[in-house]
Design an enzyme around this catalytic site. Structure first.
Site, short mmCIF file in Angstrom:
data_model
loop_
_atom_site.label_atom_id
_atom_site.label_comp_id
_atom_site.label_asym_id
_atom_site.label_seq_id
_atom_site.Cartn_x
_atom_site.Cartn_y
_atom_site.Cartn_z
N ILE A 83 0.85 -0.96 0.06
CA ILE A 83 -0.06 -0.05 -0.01
C ILE A 83 0.89 1.19 0.04
CG2 ILE A 83 -1.78 1.30 1.20
CD1 ILE A 83 -2.68 -1.38 2.38
N HIS A 89 8.99 4.32 -0.71
CA HIS A 89 9.34 2.87 -0.24
C HIS A 89 8.30 2.05 -1.00
CE1 HIS A 89 10.70 0.30 2.68
NE2 HIS A 89 9.44 -0.40 2.85
N ARG A 128 -9.74 -5.25 -3.67
CA ARG A 128 -9.29 -6.37 -4.46
C ARG A 128 -9.12 -7.60 -3.67
NH1 ARG A 128 -8.54 -1.77 -6.55
NH2 ARG A 128 -8.15 -1.36 -8.48
N1 INI Z 1 5.65 -4.98 2.58
C1 INI Z 1 4.52 -5.34 2.14
O1 INI Z 1 4.36 -6.55 1.67
N2 INI Z 1 3.56 -4.30 1.86
C2 INI Z 1 3.97 -2.98 2.12
O2 INI Z 1 3.08 -2.17 2.13
C3 INI Z 1 4.82 -2.65 2.73
N3 INI Z 1 5.46 -1.09 2.88
O3 INI Z 1 4.68 -0.37 2.83
O4 INI Z 1 6.39 -1.11 3.72
C4 INI Z 1 6.04 -3.77 2.86
N4 INI Z 1 7.45 -3.59 3.52
C5 INI Z 1 8.24 -4.51 3.98
C6 INI Z 1 8.89 -5.05 2.91
O5 INI Z 1 8.39 -5.92 2.04
C7 INI Z 1 9.98 -5.88 3.76
O6 INI Z 1 9.51 -6.94 4.52
C8 INI Z 1 10.93 -4.92 4.64
O7 INI Z 1 11.46 -3.91 4.09
C9 INI Z 1 12.30 -5.83 5.24
O8 INI Z 1 12.86 -6.19 4.01
#
Ligand code: INI
Length: 155
Positions: A83, A89, A128
């Site tokens: 999201i 990020h 979704r």
């Molecule tokens: N991971 C998600 O699956 N969805 C997200 O929205 C998200 N955001 O927004 O930060 C997210 N971040 C974590 C990322 O996938 C990793 O697990 C983390 O950066 C560690 O490597």
């Protein structure tokens, strides 16, 4: 005469691994439930399903690669929910997840299905995951079953 190849939607004995992200599990649990339900309703046997949980969507490709390389699965269904927030990020996580899942599929020849929701806000994600826009988990599993059956015809 034209040769036309198509995969049907019968699960039969397809061995399928599901990789699902814990991040945003408020959404991803609905994707997982719908994926499992779709597999069952298309005739699948629960004993042929494996579910692996990752911390986030960024980690999905690493686990998908290991599962695909194991030789134990006909397809890998990847489920996650990313999201958009106030920073870039989102783009890094979404791009890596999409690119990685595609690479695993091409490198291994095992179909890896992109069932990762990328949404601008929570409402879009919920739409979704079983609301207005159907369920991406169900669609991903249907795509996996179709790919398994299509590839059987090419072998
Ligand atoms: N991971 C998600 O699956 N969805 C997200 O929205 C998200 N955001 O927004 O930060 C997210 N971040 C974590 C990322 O996938 C990793 O697990 C983390 O950066 C560690 O490597």
């Amino acid at each position: 005469m034209t040769v036309e190849l198509q995969g049907d939607l019968q699960s039969r004995d397809a061995k399928i691994a599901i990789v699902v992200s814990r991040f945003n599990d408020f959404v991803t649990t609905h994707l997982l439930d719908a994926a499992v339900d779709t597999y069952r309703r298309h005739g699948g046997n629960d004993a042929q399903l494996t579910v692996a949980w990752t911390p986030g969507s960024f980690e999905i490709p690493t686990v998908a690669l290991r599962l695909a390389q194991s030789g134990k699965f006909d397809a890998v269904v990847c489920l996650g929910c990313i999201i958009r927030g106030g920073t870039s990020h989102f783009d890094f996580v979404a791009n890596e997840a999409a690119k990685g899942i595609g690479q695993v599929s091409l490198q291994t020849g095992v179909p890896c299905i992109f069932g990762v929701i990328t949404a601008d806000n929570l409402e879009q994600a919920i739409d979704r995951a079983g609301a207005k826009q159907g369920n991406s988990g169900a669609k991903a599993m249907a795509a996996a079953i179709e790919m398994v059956n299509l590839l059987k015809q090419v072998k």
